[in-house]
Design a protein around this motif. Structure first.
Motif, PDB file in Angstrom:
ATOM      1  N   UNK A 161     -17.855  33.308 -41.246  1.00  0.00           N
ATOM      2  CA  UNK A 161     -17.894  32.438 -40.084  1.00  0.00           C
ATOM      3  C   UNK A 161     -16.754  32.740 -39.141  1.00  0.00           C
ATOM      4  N   UNK A 162     -16.786  32.162 -37.951  1.00  0.00           N
ATOM      5  CA  UNK A 162     -15.796  32.488 -36.925  1.00  0.00           C
ATOM      6  C   UNK A 162     -14.505  31.691 -37.000  1.00  0.00           C
ATOM      7  N   UNK A 163     -14.410  30.690 -37.888  1.00  0.00           N
ATOM      8  CA  UNK A 163     -13.215  29.848 -37.906  1.00  0.00           C
ATOM      9  C   UNK A 163     -12.907  29.413 -39.335  1.00  0.00           C
ATOM     10  N   UNK A 164     -11.674  29.002 -39.549  1.00  0.00           N
ATOM     11  CA  UNK A 164     -11.259  28.437 -40.838  1.00  0.00           C
ATOM     12  C   UNK A 164     -10.666  27.047 -40.655  1.00  0.00           C
ATOM     13  N   UNK A 165     -10.742  26.497 -39.453  1.00  0.00           N
ATOM     14  CA  UNK A 165     -10.030  25.273 -39.121  1.00  0.00           C
ATOM     15  C   UNK A 165     -10.643  24.038 -39.775  1.00  0.00           C
ATOM     16  N   UNK A 166      -9.808  23.034 -39.949  1.00  0.00           N
ATOM     17  CA  UNK A 166     -10.228  21.693 -40.309  1.00  0.00           C
ATOM     18  C   UNK A 166     -10.115  20.794 -39.089  1.00  0.00           C
ATOM     19  N   UNK A 167     -10.715  19.623 -39.160  1.00  0.00           N
ATOM     20  CA  UNK A 167     -10.587  18.641 -38.093  1.00  0.00           C
ATOM     21  C   UNK A 167      -9.253  17.922 -38.271  1.00  0.00           C
ATOM     22  N   UNK A 168      -8.240  18.401 -37.559  1.00  0.00           N
ATOM     23  CA  UNK A 168      -6.881  17.899 -37.709  1.00  0.00           C
ATOM     24  C   UNK A 168      -5.921  19.060 -37.668  1.00  0.00           C
ATOM     25  N   UNK A 169      -4.705  18.871 -38.150  1.00  0.00           N
ATOM     26  CA  UNK A 169      -3.744  19.969 -38.168  1.00  0.00           C
ATOM     27  C   UNK A 169      -4.312  21.202 -38.862  1.00  0.00           C
ATOM     28  N   UNK A 170      -4.095  22.352 -38.249  1.00  0.00           N
ATOM     29  CA  UNK A 170      -4.684  23.591 -38.726  1.00  0.00           C
ATOM     30  C   UNK A 170      -3.847  24.190 -39.847  1.00  0.00           C
ATOM     31  N   UNK A 171      -4.427  25.177 -40.515  1.00  0.00           N
ATOM     32  CA  UNK A 171      -3.709  25.902 -41.545  1.00  0.00           C
ATOM     33  C   UNK A 171      -4.269  25.633 -42.921  1.00  0.00           C
ATOM     34  N   UNK A 172      -4.190  26.644 -43.786  1.00  0.00           N
ATOM     35  CA  UNK A 172      -4.762  26.525 -45.117  1.00  0.00           C
ATOM     36  C   UNK A 172      -4.119  25.403 -45.917  1.00  0.00           C
ATOM     37  N   UNK A 173      -2.853  25.111 -45.641  1.00  0.00           N
ATOM     38  CA  UNK A 173      -2.162  24.086 -46.429  1.00  0.00           C
ATOM     39  C   UNK A 173      -2.749  22.697 -46.220  1.00  0.00           C
ATOM     40  N   UNK A 174      -3.565  22.523 -45.180  1.00  0.00           N
ATOM     41  CA  UNK A 174      -4.176  21.223 -44.929  1.00  0.00           C
ATOM     42  C   UNK A 174      -5.382  20.960 -45.826  1.00  0.00           C
ATOM     43  N   UNK A 175      -5.893  21.990 -46.498  1.00  0.00           N
ATOM     44  CA  UNK A 175      -6.994  21.798 -47.440  1.00  0.00           C
ATOM     45  C   UNK A 175      -6.467  21.153 -48.722  1.00  0.00           C
ATOM     46  N   UNK A 176      -7.267  20.257 -49.300  1.00  0.00           N
ATOM     47  CA  UNK A 176      -6.856  19.628 -50.551  1.00  0.00           C
ATOM     48  C   UNK A 176      -6.823  20.634 -51.690  1.00  0.00           C
ATOM     49  N   UNK A 177      -7.811  21.532 -51.729  1.00  0.00           N
ATOM     50  CA  UNK A 177      -7.912  22.502 -52.821  1.00  0.00           C
ATOM     51  C   UNK A 177      -7.999  23.915 -52.265  1.00  0.00           C
ATOM     52  N   UNK A 178      -7.201  24.809 -52.839  1.00  0.00           N
ATOM     53  CA  UNK A 178      -7.261  26.228 -52.496  1.00  0.00           C
ATOM     54  C   UNK A 178      -7.403  27.087 -53.745  1.00  0.00           C
ATOM     55  N   UNK A 179      -7.687  26.447 -54.872  1.00  0.00           N
ATOM     56  CA  UNK A 179      -7.747  27.147 -56.152  1.00  0.00           C
ATOM     57  C   UNK A 179      -9.071  27.867 -56.329  1.00  0.00           C
ATOM     58  N   UNK A 180      -9.181  28.578 -57.445  1.00  0.00           N
ATOM     59  CA  UNK A 180     -10.394  29.301 -57.830  1.00  0.00           C
ATOM     60  C   UNK A 180     -10.863  30.274 -56.748  1.00  0.00           C
ATOM     61  N   UNK A 181      -9.923  30.811 -55.982  1.00  0.00           N
ATOM     62  CA  UNK A 181     -10.267  31.806 -54.978  1.00  0.00           C
ATOM     63  C   UNK A 181     -10.735  31.247 -53.661  1.00  0.00           C
ATOM     64  N   UNK A 182     -10.796  29.914 -53.519  1.00  0.00           N
ATOM     65  CA  UNK A 182     -11.307  29.329 -52.280  1.00  0.00           C
ATOM     66  C   UNK A 182     -10.386  29.608 -51.097  1.00  0.00           C
ATOM     67  N   UNK A 183      -9.115  29.868 -51.354  1.00  0.00           N
ATOM     68  CA  UNK A 183      -8.173  30.147 -50.264  1.00  0.00           C
ATOM     69  C   UNK A 183      -8.613  31.336 -49.420  1.00  0.00           C
ATOM     70  N   UNK A 184      -9.410  32.226 -49.991  1.00  0.00           N
ATOM     71  CA  UNK A 184      -9.900  33.398 -49.269  1.00  0.00           C
ATOM     72  C   UNK A 184     -11.314  33.201 -48.747  1.00  0.00           C
ATOM     73  N   UNK A 185     -11.848  31.972 -48.832  1.00  0.00           N
ATOM     74  CA  UNK A 185     -13.237  31.720 -48.448  1.00  0.00           C
ATOM     75  C   UNK A 185     -13.346  30.515 -47.517  1.00  0.00           C
ATOM     76  N   UNK A 186     -12.432  30.394 -46.576  1.00  0.00           N
ATOM     77  CA  UNK A 186     -12.381  29.219 -45.704  1.00  0.00           C
ATOM     78  C   UNK A 186     -13.238  29.358 -44.448  1.00  0.00           C
TER      79      UNK A 186
END
Length: 378
Positions: free
Chosen positions: A91-116
């Motif tokens: 997809x064209x973006x990895x953003x969340x609705x709110x402050x941007x950045x991977x650290x804003x995701x609740x979970x980044x485990x099990x390889x999801x950090x590379x699948x945003x």
């Protein structure tokens, strides 16, 4: 045997009439449990794109249902997953609705950090999504094998939009993609019912009637193409059916349990579509929210405890804060505050302070306590 086909299609290019050669891989594998050909894991990773509104994008501090779809697809079979190691989200973006950045995701485990990656945007309707992420461009850049489409909720805010017109927006989107990539498979997400916190009961009932009818029309239109299009049964299935009181924090957006239920229904559809064989379930009615709130806790010169959490409020999309205090083995808890700064008169001593945050309607979505901060007052 796998074959590489060259198909001439018209895509969004410098010249609208200029034909572009787009290679498409023919993947022929044994059928999945639902009888549909399995997307071949030997050619390349299977590419899945999520297109939608805020339910797909997710709020800062949330896991998102995309995380739970990822877990269902990639967790080992012995752990209840599909065991597919050859899946990527595009997809064209990895953003969340709110402050941007991977650290804003609740979970980044099990390889999801590379699948945003995704194509979701808060407030999106079919027209605004197609303007922001034109279908031809999405397909050309992401080359998805499967598009998971969760739109229509915000379209239904228009009371003059008929169920037939709303259902036609699904069809128009599918046809726009297929004009560029005819082999793309789809999961069409049902429009969930609204609770109506900002509407009268009559308005909410009428809205829910229109979206239910639109869902039925979509299912009728695409029910004859089960290996190309699946409609997820988020709203119509039992055990459980989607309930905006039980599965959202504000009548619309999924809470942690709601995210797992939405993912569960998407996974059922992906399985029927041939993305994997067998059954995978991730729904957990007791799924906790654990965003690890970490406010700034300091002692003031006058012997009180100051808790500042404005940045955490933004990072977690939280609306309220409760503090759990332990002093000399005695545990206390405060009420929920909405102020950005809270000052407590705890008396002298060493205090262990943990934060709990809430989101949405009171009591609907409350986090697990964060790590303790230790502060000494005199």
């Amino acid at each position: 045997m796998s074959i590489l086909l060259l198909v001439v299609v018209l895509v969004e290019a410098r010249s609208a009439s200029e034909p572009v050669l787009v290679p498409q891989e023919a993947r022929v594998s044994p059928a999945a449990g639902g009888g549909c050909p399995v997307l071949d894991p030997e050619r390349r990773p299977v590419r899945i794109m999520f297109v939608g509104d805020s339910m797909t994008q997710g709020r800062s501090g949330s896991a998102t249902y995309r995380y739970w779809v990822w877990r269902g697809l990639t967790d080992p079979v012995e752990d209840g997953g599909a065991g597919r190691e050859d899946v990527v989200f595009v997809g064209p973006t990895t953003t969340l609705n709110g402050p941007d950045g991977a650290s804003a995701y609740e979970h980044l485990d099990h390889g999801f950090a590379d699948q945003l990656e995704h194509a979701g945007s808060a407030g999106a309707t079919f027209p605004s999504s197609r303007e922001q992420f034109p279908a031809a461009r999405l397909v050309r850049q992401g080359r998805p094998d499967v598009i998971v489409l969760q739109l229509g909720y915000n379209d239904a805010n228009d009371p003059d939009l008929t169920p037939a017109e709303l259902a036609e927006r699904f069809t128009s989107y599918v046809e726009a993609v297929r004009a560029v990539a005819p082999d793309t498979r789809f999961v069409l997400g049902e429009i969930p019912p609204a609770e109506g916190a900002r509407s009268t009961p009559e308005e909410t009932a009428e809205r829910n009637r229109r979206t239910a009818e639109a869902n039925a029309l979509v299912a009728e239109r695409w029910g004859g193409s089960p290996c190309a299009v699946q409609v997820n049964r988020l709203r119509d299935a039992d055990d459980p059916a989607w309930d905006p009181v039980e599965h959202t924090y504000d009548g619309a957006h999924p809470d942690p349990a709601g995210e797992t239920l939405m993912a569960d229904r998407m996974l059922e559809s992906l399985g029927r579509l041939g993305v994997f064989a067998g059954e995978v379930h991730v729904y957990d009615a007791d799924e906790a929210w654990d965003p690890r709130p970490r406010p700034e806790v300091t002692a003031t010169d006058d012997g009180r405890v100051r808790v500042a959490w404005a940045s955490e409020k933004d990072r977690l999309s939280a609306t309220s804060l409760q503090l759990l205090v332990t002093t000399d083995g005695e545990e206390r808890e405060t009420r929920f505050y909405t102020d950005d700064v809270v000052t407590l008169d705890l008396g002298p001593g060493e205090h262990e302070v943990r934060a709990v945050v809430g989101r949405g309607l009171p009591g609907r979505m409350v986090s697990e306590p964060g790590e303790p901060a230790v502060v000494t007052t005199r």
